[in-house]
Design a protein around this motif. Structure first.
Motif, PDB file in Angstrom:
ATOM      1  N   GLN A  60       0.796  -1.279  -0.008  1.00 58.88           N
ATOM      2  CA  GLN A  60      -0.289  -0.050   0.167  1.00 58.88           C
ATOM      3  C   GLN A  60       0.900   1.209  -0.066  1.00 58.88           C
ATOM      4  N   CYS A  61       2.080   0.966   0.762  1.00 61.07           N
ATOM      5  CA  CYS A  61       2.924   2.312   0.824  1.00 61.07           C
ATOM      6  C   CYS A  61       3.375   2.513  -0.543  1.00 61.07           C
ATOM      7  N   LEU A  62       4.021   1.197  -1.288  1.00 56.25           N
ATOM      8  CA  LEU A  62       4.594   1.500  -2.548  1.00 56.25           C
ATOM      9  C   LEU A  62       3.569   1.980  -3.585  1.00 56.25           C
ATOM     10  N   LEU A  63       2.347   1.706  -3.559  1.00 55.50           N
ATOM     11  CA  LEU A  63       1.307   2.314  -4.511  1.00 55.50           C
ATOM     12  C   LEU A  63       1.510   3.919  -4.079  1.00 55.50           C
ATOM     13  N   ARG A  64       1.387   4.200  -2.974  1.00 54.12           N
ATOM     14  CA  ARG A  64       1.436   5.748  -2.711  1.00 54.12           C
ATOM     15  C   ARG A  64       2.754   6.203  -3.447  1.00 54.12           C
ATOM     16  N   MET A  65       3.760   5.523  -3.334  1.00 51.87           N
ATOM     17  CA  MET A  65       5.071   6.206  -3.640  1.00 51.87           C
ATOM     18  C   MET A  65       5.244   5.755  -5.221  1.00 51.87           C
TER      19      MET A  65
END
Length: 323
Positions: free
Chosen positions: A234-239
């Motif tokens: 989920q963090c990677l999607l935001r990044m």
């Protein structure tokens, strides 16, 4: 000079200072190493000085290559020594080397730390990804280890990272790190959140390697690891690290094809990189597994339709200008 263990021969290249330090359980040992084949050229396999970062292990922490504890425990601070080790001590070296190389290359951010004892992946792949290590795995050979002991810190003298904890401490750390990651995510600090999730995964994977695969204790840890990995994604999607999301979610899906969130996040990642068919397939699978997601998937499909129409219009405009 012969050590007590069979199949080891030590030669001191540069004497150290003082007495041999106390290598008590929990002590952190920092050292440089060079690994060489026993051929005429003394071919170098790995060299921590070339990488630029010394190695660290914790005594009694079940490091994969436990013979290094024996070798280091015979040394003084500042000493440089060469150890010839027979194949009975070097068989697992290719696995250790692979982990160290990948960490040095910045790969596998959620792969557990080199300091684990786990051997679960030993036979998972036909290749380790490095030709010289594949050769060593197929045919173990005696090796030379040139070690330079830099320092020995007792447990009270350093801040213990997750890999330096025992299993009980690791399991206690996981929910704390998980909570810290969630808080950072909600605050929009995605990079910092990934570090918390990653550290929690390291703890889980360290413990999991002691359990028998697919049995109840292993599966319980696997479920927690998957939850953490999906939070990480989920963090990677935001990044905007979409391909990495696809990679990690696919790993989970291949092992556990009923994890709804893995399909959902992979679908969102596919949508962002214009993989329309793959995105639709993943969103369809989400609905098969959890019809309660109908409203969320309808929204995602609406976004997908809009993005694909924009992309198709861009393509039409681009090709129109070419003729």
């Amino acid at each position: 000079m012969l050590l007590g263990s069979e199949g080891i021969k030590k030669t001191i290249l540069h004497g150290g200072t003082g007495d041999i330090p106390k290598f008590t359980t929990g002590a952190k040992v920092t050292f440089h190493f060079r690994t060489q084949l026993c051929d005429e050229e003394r071919t170098v396999i790995d060299d921590s000085k070339v990488v630029g970062t010394p190695m660290e292990i914790v005594i009694g922490n079940m490091f994969k290559l436990d013979i290094w504890e024996t070798l280091l425990s015979s040394m003084r601070i500042g000493e440089v020594a060469e150890f010839w080790c027979d194949t009975i001590h070097t068989g697992v070296y290719p696995l250790v080397s692979k982990s160290m190389r990948r960490i040095a290359e910045g790969k596998d951010p959620v792969e557990w730390h080199v300091h684990t004892c786990g051997m679960a992946n030993m036979f998972a792949y036909h290749s380790l990804g490095y030709a010289d290590l594949d050769e060593l795995m197929k045919e173990p050979k005696p090796l030379y280890f040139v070690l330079e002991l830099l320092k020995v810190q007792q447990p009270s003298e350093y801040n213990r990272e997750s890999w330096a904890l025992n299993d009980e401490e690791r399991l206690k750390a996981v929910p704390v790190l998980h909570g810290q990651g969630n808080k950072l995510y909600k605050q929009g600090h995605y990079q910092e959140a990934t570090q918390k999730y990653k550290e929690a995964i390291v703890c889980i994977k360290n413990v999991q390697t002691k359990e028998k695969a697919w049995e109840a204790p292993w599966l319980k840890l696997e479920k927690t690891a998957n939850t953490l990995t999906l939070n990480y994604c989920q963090c990677l999607l935001r990044m905007e690290e979409y391909y990495e999301v696809i990679e990690h979610t696919s790993d989970i899906i291949n092992q556990h094809p009923g994890v709804v969130k893995a399909f959902y996040l992979r679908g969102k990642a596919h949508m962002e990189v214009w993989n329309e068919a793959e995105a639709r397939q993943d969103f369809s699978r989400v609905l098969d597994l959890d019809p309660g997601m109908k409203k969320a998937i309808k929204k995602e499909l609406g976004v997908l339709n809009m993005r694909m129409e924009e992309k198709n219009q861009e393509d039409r405009d681009k090709y129109r200008g070419m003729f």
